[in-house]
Design an enzyme around this catalytic site. Structure first.
Site, mmCIF file in Angstrom:
data_model
loop_
_atom_site.group_PDB
_atom_site.id
_atom_site.type_symbol
_atom_site.label_atom_id
_atom_site.label_comp_id
_atom_site.label_asym_id
_atom_site.label_seq_id
_atom_site.Cartn_x
_atom_site.Cartn_y
_atom_site.Cartn_z
ATOM 1 N N HIS B 59 0.845 -1.183 0.000
ATOM 2 C CA HIS B 59 0.000 0.000 0.000
ATOM 3 C C HIS B 59 0.886 1.241 0.000
ATOM 4 C CE1 HIS B 59 1.051 -0.490 4.206
ATOM 5 N NE2 HIS B 59 0.654 0.757 4.453
ATOM 6 N N HIS B 61 1.270 4.017 1.979
ATOM 7 C CA HIS B 61 1.709 4.877 3.077
ATOM 8 C C HIS B 61 3.224 5.021 2.932
ATOM 9 C CE1 HIS B 61 -2.079 4.009 5.654
ATOM 10 N NE2 HIS B 61 -2.177 5.187 5.056
ATOM 11 N N ASP B 63 5.794 4.954 4.779
ATOM 12 C CA ASP B 63 6.765 4.047 5.410
ATOM 13 C C ASP B 63 6.943 2.731 4.654
ATOM 14 O OD1 ASP B 63 4.081 3.643 6.311
ATOM 15 O OD2 ASP B 63 4.774 2.461 8.006
ATOM 16 N N HIS B 64 6.145 2.509 3.603
ATOM 17 C CA HIS B 64 6.278 1.273 2.830
ATOM 18 C C HIS B 64 6.829 1.500 1.423
ATOM 19 C CE1 HIS B 64 4.027 -1.555 5.561
ATOM 20 N NE2 HIS B 64 3.822 -0.376 6.125
ATOM 21 N N HIS B 136 -6.916 -2.083 5.196
ATOM 22 C CA HIS B 136 -6.062 -1.032 5.756
ATOM 23 C C HIS B 136 -6.636 0.379 5.521
ATOM 24 C CE1 HIS B 136 -2.523 0.293 7.762
ATOM 25 N NE2 HIS B 136 -1.970 0.861 6.723
ATOM 26 N N ASP B 205 0.223 -4.191 6.182
ATOM 27 C CA ASP B 205 -0.537 -3.604 7.301
ATOM 28 C C ASP B 205 -2.016 -3.924 7.119
ATOM 29 O OD1 ASP B 205 1.918 -2.478 7.683
ATOM 30 O OD2 ASP B 205 1.243 -0.402 7.603
ATOM 31 N N HIS B 258 6.306 -4.835 11.749
ATOM 32 C CA HIS B 258 5.637 -3.536 11.842
ATOM 33 C C HIS B 258 5.289 -3.256 13.306
ATOM 34 C CE1 HIS B 258 2.834 -0.252 10.667
ATOM 35 N NE2 HIS B 258 3.577 -0.201 9.596
#
Lengths: 290, 290
Positions: B59, B61, B63-64, B136, B205, B258
């Site tokens: 996805h 976000h 941080d990924h 998510h 996530d 995570h």
């Protein structure tokens, strides 16, 4: 006032060096110069992201800017409300907007993006930052961080002699002059020598150039290569050229950064000391107090 | 076959944990699952960027995904010519294109971007990767990495008895059956039990969900929180829920990743062992051999 090197590698990170980012901490304000990938992690326990008021970018190669979206995301997760200013050369608006359209970041505060040209000045309360054009093959800027000069301290005996007392001091300070018993007294008459503000010049990545500032306390210069052969036509400086720049502008101290991974710090240090005795090689987390 | 955890933090990096990225090394091929900021530095001396054939994103976000432009820039500095494939959910093309318009990156190779939906399969020579929808709050996918099943070994005595020899073996292999002296012989008749390929499920996530795969060798599950109270309405799982998922799908091993920075690894490990004995907490640089 502290200069904190958050990343000192050239182009690619190494085990020991992160990507370009330098923080100047002035009182409780922090100004970031460049923000390479992972800057937000490099600053953990050194700098609170909430203290960063502005980011000045030298150019848009990835190793100088890719820490921005992550840092802004973290600021948002920390519920920042204060606006953040981002300054850089031509196309800064275009590039930053694209970066911030690269995912669901949910930025919680205003981001003011402004493009600067050669000689442009951004004014802060106690200092200003002036841009100058550099030579990197794409739009690129270096920055002069200059603490404002301040008047000298009051010479109390002299002031007393001339009849200055109580609120007259603040009036004199405000107006620059005051009339006592028909006599004009100037602020300079009763204060010591001006306190010259501290100054830092950061070139970013560049070929050698004429830096439009003399006598800075600290010059932070591109010191990517040891030889012209290694430079191989890229828009960077050799350590010798960085030292020559420091001598030319009468810098008090030189820090070399953006170190190519082909060299050890010792090799760079040894070369620099041939030409300029007050030169050091930046490592990640090097802190210079001014 | 190795699974290498390059980053195991939740949302923000910490001193000990980088942002989400997991590499699966299969023979000489590497597939990256998520590519958080600084993935390129985390993989130094573990993975050569040139070996990465594809990146699967769960996805968008930050941080990924924010390690992608820097990794691609480094691949280009290394003069990569091989194309790279990037897969992810809805809007992957839009987001990746914007990220790559965020600076002068000079990508030296083709980047193929493809959006996947629930149940879509990407076929590789020895394995396939299948997407499944996760929960998510934004478009998000988990992935099943499945090594292809292979036929059992030839049972030599039995094959010889039936008159199979020389080139007949490869003909039987190719066609699945062969006729000898008017008698049809199937491949299954002369080979042992099928060799079941290894399998890994990565949720990314997500809130708990029905994972459409049973009996995997390794389940890598969101284990961000210890309590529903800490989760506070976000789209993540608790450690207990991750363990329940592992039990439900009969996973042989569970790795929690995570991890919220509010907990120590020990706290997470202790909680997990209450529910599933073969659970471990991922640390950066944890390597699982399968």
């Amino acid at each position: 006032m502290k200069v904190i090197f958050l990343g000192t590698a050239a182009s690619k990170p190494t085990k020991d060096r992160g990507l370009s980012s330098i923080a100047i901490q002035y009182k409780s304000d922090v100004v970031l110069f460049d923000c390479g990938e992972n800057a937000q992690r490099q600053m953990i326990s050194l700098i609170k992201p909430s203290k960063i008021s502005s980011i000045f970018l030298t150019h848009f190669h990835g190793d100088h800017i890719l820490g921005i979206p992550g840092l802004l995301m973290t600021m948002s997760l920390n519920e920042r409300k204060d606006p953040l200013s981002i300054y850089g050369p031509e196309k800064t608006v275009y590039f930053i907007k694209n970066l911030l359209r690269g995912g669901y970041f949910g930025i919680s505060f205003d981001v003011h993006i402004k493009e600067l040209k050669d000689k442009d000045v951004v004014d802060f309360e106690d200092f200003y930052i002036q841009a100058f054009e550099t030579k990197h093959g794409i739009p690129s800027l270096g920055y002069i961080f200059k603490e404002k000069d301040r008047r000298g301290s009051f010479i109390e005996n002299k002031a007393k002699e001339l009849g200055i007392k109580g609120k007259m001091f603040s009036e004199l300070e405000r107006k620059g002059e005051i009339i006592i018993n028909g006599k004009k007294i100037k602020l300079e008459d009763v204060t010591g020598p001006k306190k010259i503000g501290r100054s830092i010049v950061y070139t970013g990545d560049t070929l050698p150039l004429d830096i439009p500032f003399r006598g800075c306390d600290l010059l932070i210069h591109d010191g990517t290569f040891l030889t012209d052969e290694d430079r191989n036509g890229t828009f960077h400086s050799t350590v010798k050229e960085a030292c020559e720049a420091a001598l030319r502008i009468e810098a008090k101290k030189l820090v070399l950064t953006h170190i190519s991974q082909r060299y050890t710090s010792d090799e760079i240090q040894k070369e620099a000391l041939k030409y300029f005795e007050n030169a050091i090689v930046a490592e990640d987390f090097t802190v210079i107090e001014l």
